[in-house]
Each structure stands twice: as C-alpha cells, then as structure tokens.
Scaffold this active site. Sequence first.
Site, PDB file in Angstrom:
ATOM      1  N   ASP A 180     -10.297   0.906 -24.969  1.00 26.45           N
ATOM      2  CA  ASP A 180     -10.535   0.716 -23.537  1.00 26.45           C
ATOM      3  C   ASP A 180     -10.833   1.998 -22.797  1.00 26.45           C
ATOM      4  O   ASP A 180     -10.281   3.032 -23.119  1.00 26.45           O
ATOM      5  CB  ASP A 180      -9.232   0.268 -22.850  1.00 26.45           C
ATOM      6  N   GLU A 232       2.889  -6.664   8.443  1.00 23.27           N
ATOM      7  CA  GLU A 232       3.019  -5.207   8.531  1.00 23.27           C
ATOM      8  C   GLU A 232       3.792  -4.644   7.339  1.00 23.27           C
ATOM      9  O   GLU A 232       3.837  -3.444   7.132  1.00 23.27           O
ATOM     10  CB  GLU A 232       3.749  -4.817   9.826  1.00 23.27           C
ATOM     11  N   ARG A 273      -3.307  -8.848 -20.818  1.00 21.22           N
ATOM     12  CA  ARG A 273      -4.189  -8.494 -21.931  1.00 21.22           C
ATOM     13  C   ARG A 273      -3.578  -7.465 -22.882  1.00 21.22           C
ATOM     14  O   ARG A 273      -4.075  -7.261 -23.976  1.00 21.22           O
ATOM     15  CB  ARG A 273      -5.567  -8.041 -21.426  1.00 21.22           C
ATOM     16  N   PRO A 282       0.815  -1.219   0.000  1.00 19.83           N
ATOM     17  CA  PRO A 282       0.000   0.000   0.000  1.00 19.83           C
ATOM     18  C   PRO A 282       0.848   1.269   0.000  1.00 19.83           C
ATOM     19  O   PRO A 282       0.332   2.355  -0.216  1.00 19.83           O
ATOM     20  CB  PRO A 282      -0.835  -0.108   1.285  1.00 19.83           C
TER      21      PRO A 282
HETATM   22  N1  ADE Z   1      -1.050  -4.881  -0.073  1.00 16.52           N
HETATM   23  C1  ADE Z   1      -1.951  -4.421   0.812  1.00 16.52           C
HETATM   24  N2  ADE Z   1      -2.679  -3.436   0.306  1.00 16.52           N
HETATM   25  C2  ADE Z   1      -2.220  -3.253  -0.987  1.00 16.52           C
HETATM   26  C3  ADE Z   1      -2.571  -2.364  -2.023  1.00 16.52           C
HETATM   27  N3  ADE Z   1      -3.517  -1.446  -1.891  1.00 16.52           N
HETATM   28  N4  ADE Z   1      -1.905  -2.463  -3.188  1.00 16.52           N
HETATM   29  C4  ADE Z   1      -0.924  -3.369  -3.333  1.00 16.52           C
HETATM   30  N5  ADE Z   1      -0.552  -4.228  -2.379  1.00 16.52           N
HETATM   31  C5  ADE Z   1      -1.203  -4.175  -1.211  1.00 16.52           C
END
Ligand code: ADE
Length: 252
Positions: free
Chosen positions: A173, A120, A158, A93
């Site tokens: 697309d 984590e 793709r 994230p």
């Molecule tokens: N791992 C946890 N959340 C994620 C996200 N939003 N994007 C990529 N990997 C992740």
Amino acid sequence: MRIHILTIFPDMFNGPFQHSIVQRAVNAGIIDIKIHDIRKYASDKHNSVDDYQFGGGPGMIMMPQPIFDNVEGILAELTQLELASTRVILTSPQGKLLNQKTVKLFSKQSNIVIICGHYEGVDERVREHLITDDVSIGDYVLTGGEIAAMVLTDAMTRLIPGVVGTEASIEGDSITSGLLQHPIFTRSNTFRDWNVPEVLLSGNHGKIEQWRRRQSLDRTLRNRPDLLVEANLTEDDRAYLRSLGYRDANYS
Ligand code: ADE
C-alpha cells in the site's frame, strides 16, 4: 472485531457498509458493526442530546449523559479480556490526525467504540473521562463525525487478517510501505496514443522493481516529502533522491 458506532444520525450508515470489502467482512463474520442511536439514551421527554454551552458561545454542545449511558452499556457487556482490548474513540477536528500506523493499532483491538461528535462539539467530560482516543481525519471541518467514523471503519476493516485477499496487497500500500505507491497500468497497452511505460512490458523484473521504486520516490518527493523522513530508505534510494536535488537533514 466488533465496531460500535454511536451517532445521532443512524440512517447515515445505511449504505456505506453494505458494499464491497466491508460488506464481505461483515457477511463472513470477521467484523460486526453495530450502529447505536444516541438519542435513545436521552433522559427527558424531548429526547434532548444537546444543550447551550456554559459561559455563552455559538452553537449547541452534545450532552454527556446520553453518551456516557450508551458507552457504559456497551462496555458492561464485555469481559475483562475484551475490555483490555477496547478503544473508545471520539471523532472530532480537535483529535490527533489519523494515520496508517494508528489504523493498524486500532485494527488489532477486539472492540472499537466510535462516538460521532456533532454541533459545536461534545461536553469536555466525555473527552476527559470516557474516551481513550480523540481522532481527526484531516485538517478540515466536517459537518459531523459520521463520515470520519466511516473512514476509520473502512481503513481498519481492510487490515484485519482474512479481509483483503493477499497480505502482499496491504504491505505494498501507499503509506503502509512508507512511500506513496508507484503508477500502475492495465490493458490496453496503448490507450488514446498514451503508452504503458516500456519497462513494464519488458519482463525484466529487476528493472521493473527499480522503475517502481524510483517512481514511488519521485511521487513521494513531489506530493508528500514529509513521509521521506520516516521512510525506510536504502543507500540507492538516497542517492536517487539526491540526484533529484532533494536534501534533508534527517537522512542525508
Ligand atoms: N468532525 C468534524 N470534522 C472532523 C474531522 N476533520 N475529523 C474527524 N471528525 C470530524
């Protein structure tokens, strides 16, 4: 293209790539997907891949050694030419938000290595000294990077020539064209009293194109106005957007 996915949950990948377009690409030999179990690279008798974080804090952290050993084993098999066309991607994230432009760039590589982050997160030395790209698939937190790796694999596949029937269906697309896709309809032309827009049945291709373009502009303005800043807009598009009350310093 060969895609290597490093995970502590290899069984999660039983299924997603065994259907539809990705499966066809694998069967046709256009892509090769290899799932690696990071735990096999653990060096203690408990097969540990995670540990507490230095300095204290919640949760467990993925240790660097099994990940480094796994990735370096993969890279050692590649030629210099292949190495020059290889990305090592961490899904987390904290990464850069994935978009179609980046997917397109990745889809041109010969090898993609995806490390699925967990717990984590991963020891920062993986980010600093091993990966080329840190990728997030959205502003939300998943339980792990596996689903993000599936998303990335699907989106790259793709775009590889020969995978999707017609190049035109990729160029048209949503997002690839810079705008969201216009509404589309198929039979029956009356379904539960809801009719297909008259113009689509008119046979007038000029009118149909204009209607589709305006619908794309409408939808993009409503759902993703941020895309309009970068979109390739004609004078006609701009005039239409102005008629909808849209003003943007970047293009008006
Ligand atoms: N791992 C946890 N959340 C994620 C996200 N939003 N994007 C990529 N990997 C992740």
